[in-house]
Design an enzyme around this catalytic site. Structure first.
Site, PDB file in Angstrom:
ATOM      1  N   CYS A 334       0.907  -1.111   0.110  1.00 17.52           N
ATOM      2  CA  CYS A 334       0.345  -0.284   0.337  1.00 17.52           C
ATOM      3  C   CYS A 334       0.608   1.033   0.419  1.00 17.52           C
ATOM      4  O   CYS A 334       0.359   2.031  -1.262  1.00 17.52           O
ATOM      5  CB  CYS A 334      -1.209  -0.203   0.914  1.00 17.52           C
ATOM      6  SG  CYS A 334      -1.259  -1.748   2.087  1.00 17.52           S
ATOM      7  N   ARG A 363       7.749 -10.823   5.711  1.00 18.45           N
ATOM      8  CA  ARG A 363       6.865 -11.188   5.907  1.00 18.45           C
ATOM      9  C   ARG A 363       7.770 -11.530   7.962  1.00 18.45           C
ATOM     10  O   ARG A 363       7.739 -12.731   6.594  1.00 18.45           O
ATOM     11  CB  ARG A 363       5.564 -10.978   6.608  1.00 18.45           C
ATOM     12  CG  ARG A 363       4.449  -9.860   5.689  1.00 18.45           C
ATOM     13  CD  ARG A 363       2.905 -10.143   6.006  1.00 18.45           C
ATOM     14  NE  ARG A 363       2.150  -9.634   4.655  1.00 18.45           N
ATOM     15  CZ  ARG A 363       0.933  -9.522   4.309  1.00 18.45           C
ATOM     16  NH1 ARG A 363      -0.100 -10.507   5.253  1.00 18.45           N
ATOM     17  NH2 ARG A 363      -0.018  -8.206   3.965  1.00 18.45           N
ATOM     18  N   GLN A 381       2.009 -10.902  -3.339  1.00 25.04           N
ATOM     19  CA  GLN A 381       0.929 -10.952  -3.134  1.00 25.04           C
ATOM     20  C   GLN A 381      -0.316 -10.057  -4.470  1.00 25.04           C
ATOM     21  O   GLN A 381       0.050  -9.103  -5.499  1.00 25.04           O
ATOM     22  CB  GLN A 381       0.242  -9.974  -2.387  1.00 25.04           C
ATOM     23  CG  GLN A 381       0.254  -9.989  -1.026  1.00 25.04           C
ATOM     24  CD  GLN A 381      -0.513  -8.875  -0.362  1.00 25.04           C
ATOM     25  OE1 GLN A 381       0.204  -7.663  -0.350  1.00 25.04           O
ATOM     26  NE2 GLN A 381      -1.602  -8.953   0.931  1.00 25.04           N
ATOM     27  N   ASP A 383      -2.054  -8.117  -5.055  1.00 27.97           N
ATOM     28  CA  ASP A 383      -2.729  -6.791  -4.994  1.00 27.97           C
ATOM     29  C   ASP A 383      -3.357  -5.640  -5.804  1.00 27.97           C
ATOM     30  O   ASP A 383      -2.735  -5.407  -6.798  1.00 27.97           O
ATOM     31  CB  ASP A 383      -1.823  -6.362  -4.073  1.00 27.97           C
ATOM     32  CG  ASP A 383      -1.720  -5.666  -2.644  1.00 27.97           C
ATOM     33  OD1 ASP A 383      -3.275  -4.846  -2.159  1.00 27.97           O
ATOM     34  OD2 ASP A 383      -0.737  -5.281  -1.840  1.00 27.97           O
ATOM     35  N   HIS A 385      -5.168  -1.593  -4.986  1.00 23.51           N
ATOM     36  CA  HIS A 385      -5.740  -0.677  -4.699  1.00 23.51           C
ATOM     37  C   HIS A 385      -6.975  -0.744  -5.587  1.00 23.51           C
ATOM     38  O   HIS A 385      -6.395   0.432  -6.413  1.00 23.51           O
ATOM     39  CB  HIS A 385      -4.824  -0.064  -4.195  1.00 23.51           C
ATOM     40  CG  HIS A 385      -4.221  -0.420  -3.305  1.00 23.51           C
ATOM     41  ND1 HIS A 385      -2.417  -0.882  -3.249  1.00 23.51           N
ATOM     42  CD2 HIS A 385      -4.124  -1.076  -1.888  1.00 23.51           C
ATOM     43  CE1 HIS A 385      -1.920  -1.599  -2.604  1.00 23.51           C
ATOM     44  NE2 HIS A 385      -2.920  -1.318  -1.148  1.00 23.51           N
ATOM     45  N   LYS A 464     -13.759  -5.602   6.060  1.00 19.61           N
ATOM     46  CA  LYS A 464     -13.303  -5.880   5.504  1.00 19.61           C
ATOM     47  C   LYS A 464     -14.444  -7.762   4.993  1.00 19.61           C
ATOM     48  O   LYS A 464     -15.111  -8.532   5.515  1.00 19.61           O
ATOM     49  CB  LYS A 464     -12.386  -6.967   5.089  1.00 19.61           C
ATOM     50  CG  LYS A 464     -12.208  -7.723   6.320  1.00 19.61           C
ATOM     51  CD  LYS A 464     -10.223  -8.381   7.012  1.00 19.61           C
ATOM     52  CE  LYS A 464     -10.011  -8.954   8.093  1.00 19.61           C
ATOM     53  NZ  LYS A 464      -9.426  -9.912   7.407  1.00 19.61           N
ATOM     54  N   HIS A 510      -8.110  -1.609  -0.517  1.00 16.30           N
ATOM     55  CA  HIS A 510      -7.290  -3.001  -0.861  1.00 16.30           C
ATOM     56  C   HIS A 510      -8.270  -4.123  -1.498  1.00 16.30           C
ATOM     57  O   HIS A 510      -9.026  -4.735  -0.049  1.00 16.30           O
ATOM     58  CB  HIS A 510      -6.594  -2.885   0.477  1.00 16.30           C
ATOM     59  CG  HIS A 510      -6.413  -1.569   0.843  1.00 16.30           C
ATOM     60  ND1 HIS A 510      -4.968  -1.390   0.806  1.00 16.30           N
ATOM     61  CD2 HIS A 510      -6.801  -1.208   2.263  1.00 16.30           C
ATOM     62  CE1 HIS A 510      -4.999  -0.229   2.148  1.00 16.30           C
ATOM     63  NE2 HIS A 510      -5.645  -0.201   2.728  1.00 16.30           N
TER      64      HIS A 510
HETATM   65 ZN   LIG Z   1      -3.002  -2.131   0.542  1.00 22.63          ZN
END
Ligand SMILES: [Zn+2]
Ligand SMILES: [Zn+2]
Length: 637
Positions: A334, A363, A381, A383, A385, A464, A510
């Site tokens: 992000c 991580r 990921q 991902d 946005h 979420k 997200h």
């Molecule tokens: Zn994010």
């Protein structure tokens, strides 16, 4: 004897005498339920069936069918296992014995080295304990008494734990001659444990710290019926057969090395799967109007301070220095994505602005929890946005729900949806949270979708929707997530220009679909037991000449298939055809084309499908057109 008033699980009021136990209450009102009862929940707190209700208590019954019930049941089983172990190996000191998702374990310290051969004897002893129908009795002791008790019994680990309990009153539990320091609650008696099995033994450091002594951890599972245990063991066997770590090795897809614990290495065949998955993902995202970015893996500390990661996520992050300045390896995409957004002005006309990133994140996970591709320290990921106006939330979320479902259906997964609401330490005002939660709820209700609500389980910046895939063994995998975020746009002072030319705050969303690419590949391998759908199989066709003199014909077929972009291999080994077929089957290659004198003279092939056997004779053109259709349609095996 005085009477007290209580409220039952079905809101019925009941008057009982003050000497009654929880069990008495349940038995009086529902004898069938009493048979299944393991413990109770009183005003939200878990208690034993031997405990006595107080005036005004609201009582709920905990049975094996609930998660809480299983936890109490498993944990009680760990006491029984420890009792058996101490009976057989009297020098054994007890460390801790909690319930886990799938069963229980106990950490022991003893001179004896446990092997699976010991399990039979321990299980036999456990059976004796179960048959004796020993009640789990709770006793409250003064701290000093407890210290003396465990000192007497030589339980040094328990003494260490005792030192950390601030209370002056300590609970112990006893069944037979076995005593454990424990908060409880426990099931009423050992007899409830109808079926159990010890599964494995492993080393584990006291308190997970490698500076401490290495203990021996025995894992087990237990159930309230033999049938359930048998079913579970069958599933376990099947899961072992499908284990992606083993299949990954057998099919030469990926590996793990001491030199990078938790960082997977992808081999050429594993890369084919990965690249095809990414290609498919990019194609579908392009169709949905997504743009793609790539942001750096290492970014300056100041960014992570601004995003809140420095304060809230530091222990999961890796750090480094560049030119004497602190940098962090990104655990999430992000903040980097936000810098791209802020790089220029945005108009409402671009909204919803969908920016995707296949971002490699790192991580930190404890080495003990790492598990193949399922639990790693670095992963990609899928991902994205999405920046939009508040009025666009509902439609965008609904489109996303369809989009996620499309991906899962492509791989044949069933899935269910969960909505997670505001957690206790959330940031942002109540009004903002209500608005965000209601728009997610609205989006789901409007589509007539079934979903489960997890109160208080949202991210700290917003509510979420999670997608849980169900695999062929009935296991559940959380993959996709849609998270609404009103916080980061504030923290990073994001804005867009509205139709009146004014600066406004966008809403940020997200989302992931596959979650982690690596983990998703692991799930796919287990779902298909390595026999992936043809479109994503590393090798789609293996050519099997019956004798060496047919290799020339094989080379010709190889060239034709390659020209059609089919991933093909020619088996030139000097082996009998039976062995060649066996090898191809073991490599989970979807199609085998077999040819000898007859096929060469007829310019044909004999088609064999993995796991299905002989499909008959075909011309190569026919075969290619049928294979091509299967690939285009992404058919499932
Ligand atoms: Zn994010
Ligand atoms: Zn306990």
């Amino acid at each position: 004897m005085e009477n007290i008033n209580i409220v039952l699980w079905d809101d019925q009021k009941m008057k009982i005498d003050s000497e009654s136990t929880m069990y008495d209450v349940i038995k009086q009102s529902d004898p069938q339920l009493a048979k299944k009862a393991l413990a109770v929940k009183v005003n939200g707190l878990k208690k034993d069936l031997y405990d006595k209700p107080e005036e005004g208590d609201k009582i709920e019954v905990i049975t094996f069918d609930s998660r809480e019930g299983k936890e109490i049941f498993f944990h009680s089983s760990s006491h029984v296992m420890a009792q058996a172990v101490q009976a057989l190996f009297p020098d054994t000191k007890l460390a801790i014995g909690p319930a886990i998702d799938d069963g229980f374990y106990y950490d022991f310290d003893t001179e004896h080295t446990f092997t699976p051969e010991d399990f039979k004897a321990i299980e036999k002893k456990m059976k004796e304990v179960v048959r004796k129908d020993l009640p789990f009795r709770k006793k409250a002791l003064k701290k000093e008494e407890a210290v003396n008790l465990f000192k007497q019994r030589g339980e040094t680990y328990k003494l260490e734990l005792l030192q950390e309990i601030p209370d002056d009153e300590i609970n112990i539990y006893q069944q037979g001659d076995f005593i454990d320091l424990c908060r409880g609650p426990h099931i009423p008696s050992t007899r409830k444990i109808k079926a159990f099995k010890l599964l494995s033994v492993a080393g584990a450091y006291w308190r997970g710290n490698e500076k401490n002594r290495m203990l021996q951890r025995i894992y087990g599972i237990s159930f309230d019926s033999t049938e359930k245990l048998e079913h579970y063991l069958k599933m376990l066997e099947e899961a072992k057969r499908r284990d992606h770590r083993k299949i990954g090795k057998d099919l030469d897809l990926y590996s793990f090395h001491e030199e990078g614990i938790g960082f997977p290495f992808f081999h050429p065949k594993g890369m084919i799967i990965r690249n095809l998955l990414e290609y498919f993902w990019r194609e579908e995202h392009r169709k949905q109007g997504y743009q793609e970015v790539k942001t750096p893996i290492i970014l300056n500390k100041s960014l992570w301070v601004q995003s809140g990661h420095w304060d809230h996520y530091k222990e999961n992050m890796y750090f480094t220095k560049i030119d004497d300045q602190d940098f962090a390896v990104k655990p999430m995409n992000c903040p980097g994505g936000i810098l791209v957004y802020k790089n220029r002005l945005h108009s409402y006309k671009e909204f919803p602005l969908r920016i995707a990133e296949l971002g490699l994140v790192h991580r930190h996970e404890l080495s003990g929890v790492l598990h193949g591709l399922f639990r790693v320290r670095s992963f990609t990921q899928d991902d994205a946005h999405i920046y939009m106006r508040p009025s666009q939330i509902k439609e965008e979320v609904q489109n996303l729900i369809d989009f996620e479902g499309f991906f899962y259906r492509t791989f044949g997964f069933d899935y269910h949806i969960e909505l997670s609401t505001k957690p206790e330490n959330a940031m942002g005002s109540e009004a903002v949270w209500d608005k965000a939660t209601n728009s997610l709820r609205d989006a789901l209700d409007d589509k007539g979708l079934d979903y489960k609500v997890n109160e208080g389980d949202g991210a700290f910046y917003g509510p979420k929707i999670d997608f849980h895939l169900k695999d062929c063994l009935g296991r559940s995998w959380q993959c996709g997530t849609i998270q609404l975020d009103f916080l980061m746009p504030d923290l990073f002072d994001l804005y867009y220009i509205n139709p009146k030319g004014e600066k406004k705050r966008p809403v940020m969303l997200h989302r992931t679909i596959l979650g982690s690419l690596e983990r998703f590949i692991g799930i796919l391998i287990e779902q298909f037991a390595g026999s992936l759908p043809t479109w994503i199989a590393p090798i789609q066709v293996r050519l099997l000449p019956i004798a060496d003199r047919h290799i020339t014909y094989g080379k010709k077929l190889e060239k034709i298939l390659s020209e059609y972009n089919i991933r093909v291999e020619l088996d030139e080994n000097n082996e009998k055809i039976g062995a060649k077929i066996r090898n191809a089957e073991m490599q989970k290659i979807p199609y085998m084309l077999i040819f000898g004198d007859k096929e060469v003279s007829e310019d044909s092939v004999n088609v064999r499908k993995q796991g299905k056997g002989d499909m008959g004779s075909s011309t190569i053109t026919q075969f290619i057109s049928q294979l091509d259709r299967e690939i285009q349609e992404k058919s499932l095996p």
